[in-house]
Motif scaffolding. Structure first.
Motif, PDB file in Angstrom:
ATOM      1  N   PHE A 186      -1.333  15.502   8.490  1.00 45.28           N
ATOM      2  CA  PHE A 186      -1.425  14.056   8.265  1.00 45.28           C
ATOM      3  C   PHE A 186      -1.097  13.380   9.594  1.00 45.28           C
ATOM      4  O   PHE A 186       0.044  13.369  10.033  1.00 45.28           O
ATOM      5  CB  PHE A 186      -0.472  13.620   7.139  1.00 45.28           C
ATOM      6  N   VAL A 205       4.966   3.313   0.103  1.00 41.87           N
ATOM      7  CA  VAL A 205       4.695   4.737  -0.122  1.00 41.87           C
ATOM      8  C   VAL A 205       5.998   5.415  -0.509  1.00 41.87           C
ATOM      9  O   VAL A 205       7.002   5.284   0.198  1.00 41.87           O
ATOM     10  CB  VAL A 205       4.146   5.401   1.161  1.00 41.87           C
ATOM     11  N   CYS A 207       7.501   8.601  -0.246  1.00 45.54           N
ATOM     12  CA  CYS A 207       7.415   9.956   0.315  1.00 45.54           C
ATOM     13  C   CYS A 207       8.566  10.759  -0.278  1.00 45.54           C
ATOM     14  O   CYS A 207       9.721  10.607   0.138  1.00 45.54           O
ATOM     15  CB  CYS A 207       7.513   9.913   1.841  1.00 45.54           C
ATOM     16  N   PRO A 209       9.657  13.914  -0.114  1.00 49.39           N
ATOM     17  CA  PRO A 209      10.558  14.714   0.737  1.00 49.39           C
ATOM     18  C   PRO A 209      11.214  13.908   1.862  1.00 49.39           C
ATOM     19  O   PRO A 209      11.817  14.485   2.778  1.00 49.39           O
ATOM     20  CB  PRO A 209       9.649  15.805   1.292  1.00 49.39           C
ATOM     21  N   VAL A 211      10.170  11.976   4.432  1.00 45.74           N
ATOM     22  CA  VAL A 211       9.714  12.059   5.825  1.00 45.74           C
ATOM     23  C   VAL A 211       9.648  10.643   6.385  1.00 45.74           C
ATOM     24  O   VAL A 211       9.231   9.719   5.683  1.00 45.74           O
ATOM     25  CB  VAL A 211       8.309  12.703   5.884  1.00 45.74           C
ATOM     26  N   ILE A 213       7.579   8.601   7.935  1.00 47.64           N
ATOM     27  CA  ILE A 213       6.140   8.772   8.143  1.00 47.64           C
ATOM     28  C   ILE A 213       5.688   8.220   9.498  1.00 47.64           C
ATOM     29  O   ILE A 213       4.927   8.862  10.221  1.00 47.64           O
ATOM     30  CB  ILE A 213       5.346   8.109   6.997  1.00 47.64           C
ATOM     31  N   MET A 216       6.236  10.664  12.170  1.00 49.06           N
ATOM     32  CA  MET A 216       5.876  12.068  11.894  1.00 49.06           C
ATOM     33  C   MET A 216       4.906  12.593  12.954  1.00 49.06           C
ATOM     34  O   MET A 216       3.908  11.949  13.279  1.00 49.06           O
ATOM     35  CB  MET A 216       5.246  12.139  10.506  1.00 49.06           C
ATOM     36  N   CYS A 222       6.455  17.576   6.044  1.00 44.85           N
ATOM     37  CA  CYS A 222       5.470  16.892   5.193  1.00 44.85           C
ATOM     38  C   CYS A 222       4.959  17.835   4.115  1.00 44.85           C
ATOM     39  O   CYS A 222       4.523  18.950   4.401  1.00 44.85           O
ATOM     40  CB  CYS A 222       4.307  16.413   6.065  1.00 44.85           C
ATOM     41  N   HIS A 223       4.984  17.387   2.855  1.00 46.13           N
ATOM     42  CA  HIS A 223       4.509  18.205   1.741  1.00 46.13           C
ATOM     43  C   HIS A 223       3.022  18.017   1.462  1.00 46.13           C
ATOM     44  O   HIS A 223       2.533  18.504   0.449  1.00 46.13           O
ATOM     45  CB  HIS A 223       5.315  17.880   0.479  1.00 46.13           C
ATOM     46  N   ALA A 224       2.353  17.283   2.349  1.00 51.02           N
ATOM     47  CA  ALA A 224       0.898  17.111   2.226  1.00 51.02           C
ATOM     48  C   ALA A 224       0.490  16.600   0.846  1.00 51.02           C
ATOM     49  O   ALA A 224      -0.538  16.995   0.312  1.00 51.02           O
ATOM     50  CB  ALA A 224       0.188  18.430   2.544  1.00 51.02           C
ATOM     51  N   CYS A 225       1.320  15.719   0.281  1.00 53.48           N
ATOM     52  CA  CYS A 225       1.012  15.197  -1.061  1.00 53.48           C
ATOM     53  C   CYS A 225      -0.078  14.140  -1.017  1.00 53.48           C
ATOM     54  O   CYS A 225      -0.681  13.828  -2.039  1.00 53.48           O
ATOM     55  CB  CYS A 225       2.271  14.612  -1.692  1.00 53.48           C
ATOM     56  N   GLY A 226      -0.306  13.571   0.170  1.00 50.92           N
ATOM     57  CA  GLY A 226      -1.402  12.621   0.321  1.00 50.92           C
ATOM     58  C   GLY A 226      -1.071  11.180  -0.041  1.00 50.92           C
ATOM     59  O   GLY A 226      -1.910  10.302   0.112  1.00 50.92           O
ATOM     60  N   ARG A 227       0.142  10.926  -0.507  1.00 50.97           N
ATOM     61  CA  ARG A 227       0.434   9.559  -0.971  1.00 50.97           C
ATOM     62  C   ARG A 227       0.355   8.530   0.149  1.00 50.97           C
ATOM     63  O   ARG A 227       0.129   7.354  -0.099  1.00 50.97           O
ATOM     64  CB  ARG A 227       1.844   9.514  -1.583  1.00 50.97           C
ATOM     65  N   CYS A 228       0.596   8.988   1.388  1.00 48.72           N
ATOM     66  CA  CYS A 228       0.581   8.014   2.490  1.00 48.72           C
ATOM     67  C   CYS A 228      -0.779   7.900   3.166  1.00 48.72           C
ATOM     68  O   CYS A 228      -0.943   7.119   4.106  1.00 48.72           O
ATOM     69  CB  CYS A 228       1.640   8.384   3.531  1.00 48.72           C
TER      70      CYS A 228
HETATM   71  S1  SF4 Z   1       1.645  13.284   2.892  1.00 47.58           S
HETATM   72 FE1  SF4 Z   1       3.252  12.988   1.335  1.00 47.58          FE
HETATM   73  S2  SF4 Z   1       4.958  14.249   2.075  1.00 47.58           S
HETATM   74 FE2  SF4 Z   1       3.582  13.979   3.808  1.00 47.58          FE
HETATM   75  S3  SF4 Z   1       4.423  12.194   4.888  1.00 47.58           S
HETATM   76 FE3  SF4 Z   1       2.809  11.449   3.485  1.00 47.58          FE
HETATM   77  S4  SF4 Z   1       3.931  10.858   1.656  1.00 47.58           S
HETATM   78 FE4  SF4 Z   1       5.317  12.165   2.832  1.00 47.58          FE
END
Ligand code: SF4
Length: 463
Positions: A186, A205, A207, A209, A211, A213, A216, A222-228
């Motif tokens: 990301f 957002v 996040c 874990p 982070v 952001i 970053m 980053c857990h790669a959850c995609g929310r950001c």
């Molecule tokens: S992708 Fe998810 S875990 Fe990674 S920085 Fe964005 S919100 Fe956080």
């Protein structure tokens, strides 16, 4: 924008816009996980002829140790911590618990940087003592216990956060380092972030874990959850060189990560995977037994330990004596010290050759061993599926050469990283440029370190 970049960016946006679908899938994984962890523990042990398709316990063994673990390790190299952010049942449960819990701030002791190493080491050794790969009650104890701890941590700490995943999960540290090799991340455009902040609508957002952001620079946390994805038009999924994060001089290095790579994912893992098939272990056990028969104490040869402390399944003719337990712990610790010590000595030698802040250089060079450490974990974890496949009547004559090729390729990748890292330091043109002889000395030391790891894997690969 290339097709790949556009596809990755769309993937990130899809994750950000389809939170409900991702959550539904996460709870589906939780349901499957709960069934495979809990139900087999209350079934009779499978007999020798049981197969995956007609016995839930054998099916669960395949699912956990044949597919889940090895391929989660591999997925870190391919997609970073997508497993953590999109699939992991413990992550889902701890975050859900933190929605309704006490919302306390994580205290300082919980944020100690050494937990990932300690948790990985203790879980690995304990898993061997209770034979977690073989017995469903041990699976319930180790995986179920970890899940309960994740839920409890979530209930007490954080608000819709994953405090457990960030600080305490036993595999957080390993995933943290392996994800650095992923060819996707990301990417945060800080200038665009600054330019757009205050000008376009902001959807906060969460996040999980925690982070930061905006700052970053890599995949580690980053857990790669995609929310950001798409936030402030500044965050997007993007491709990169798999070597980029390790070679990036801005990446922070830490002694605990170096310990986790060298002593944990290499040393402890080799000891844990090897003891059960090692003729040297058998000889040490025979000699220790003779010594105890002659001189005592006799209780060391008794098998009175409960199943939750050491393997105790008389119905399967599988019980550990106190001596077995002591030898297993001793074997794993000794292997970790010998292999980890060997690698550490040569890392220090390489760092000394380079000069400057040699400790920081040694820690940084430890990250170049990530490919070898990660592939070693995959190769080690292939042991149980290979045994299960044997039980299903499959003959895997290609397995030893395939393992050898994988490890050799990983060592070559690690050496390439070391070469690029040393080369990068030599070109900086700072106070003094590295002379060719110092560069050669550093790379020679790294070659010896890598060769030592390959030699330590040799008995396991060709047993
Ligand atoms: S992708 Fe998810 S875990 Fe990674 S920085 Fe964005 S919100 Fe956080």
């Amino acid at each position: 924008m290339s097709l790949t970049s556009a596809t990755l960016a769309r993937y990130g946006r899809w994750l950000a816009n389809h939170g409900a679908a991702v959550r539904a899938m996460q709870w589906f994984v939780v349901a499957i996980y709960a069934m495979l962890v809990v139900v087999p523990a209350f079934l009779p042990l499978p007999d020798d002829g049981a197969r995956a398709l007609d016995n839930l316990t054998v099916f669960a063994q395949w699912a956990f140790w044949g597919l889940w673990w090895p391929f989660v390790i591999l997925s870190m190299f391919a997609a970073g911590r997508t497993w953590c952010g999109v699939f992991c049942p413990e992550g889902t449960l701890t975050e859900a618990a933190s929605r309704f819990g006490l919302h306390r701030s994580p205290p300082r002791w919980l944020r100690w940087a050494g937990w990932p190493f300690v948790a990985f080491a203790v879980t690995t050794v304990y898993g061997q003592l209770v034979s977690v790969y073989q017995y469903p009650k041990a699976v319930l104890l180790v995986l179920g216990g970890s899940t309960i701890a994740a839920i409890a941590t979530g209930f007490v700490y954080g608000r819709e956060k994953r405090v457990w995943c960030r600080y305490l999960c036993p595999v957080n540290g390993v995933f943290n380092v392996l994800a650095r090799m992923a060819p996707v991340h990301f990417r945060v455009d800080r200038e665009r972030w600054a330019a757009n902040a205050g000008h376009i609508a902001i959807h906060p957002v969460n996040c999980a874990p925690m982070v930061r952001i905006r700052r970053m620079t890599g995949n580690a946390e980053c857990h790669a959850c995609g929310r950001c994805a798409g936030h402030l038009d500044a965050v997007t999924v993007a491709s990169r060189s798999p070597n980029a994060e390790v070679l990036d001089e801005r990446t922070e290095v830490s002694v605990w990560d170096a310990m986790l790579i060298v002593v944990g994912a290499i040393g402890i893992a080799i000891g844990a995977f090897q003891w059960s098939a090692s003729p040297w272990f058998v000889r040490a056990k025979l000699e220790a037994t003779e010594l105890i028969v002659d001189h005592g104490p006799a209780w060391l040869l008794s098998d009175t330990a409960p199943w939750w402390l050491m393997t105790h399944y008389p119905e399967a003719n599988d019980v550990f004596t106190w001596l077995d337990g002591a030898l297993i712990v001793g074997w794993i610790v000794a292997t970790a010290l010998i292999v980890g010590g060997w690698v550490s000595v040569w890392l220090a030698a390489a760092a000394r050759s380079i000069g400057g802040a040699w400790r920081a250089n040694a820690y940084a060079l430890a990250y170049t061993l990530i490919p070898l450490a990660g592939v070693g974990l995959f190769v080690g974890l292939s042991g149980l599926p290979a045994a299960l496949a044997h039980g299903e009547g499959l003959r895997l004559s290609w397995l030893a050469p395939a393992r050898a090729v994988l490890l050799a390729a990983a060592a070559a990748w690690s050496m390439y990283l070391a070469y690029r890292w040393v080369d990068g330091r030599s070109r900086r043109g700072e106070e003094e440029r590295l002379s060719p002889s110092r560069r050669i000395a550093a790379l020679l030391a790294m070659t010896i370190a890598n060769a030592g790891v390959l030699a330590a894997w040799y008995p396991y690969v060709f047993r």
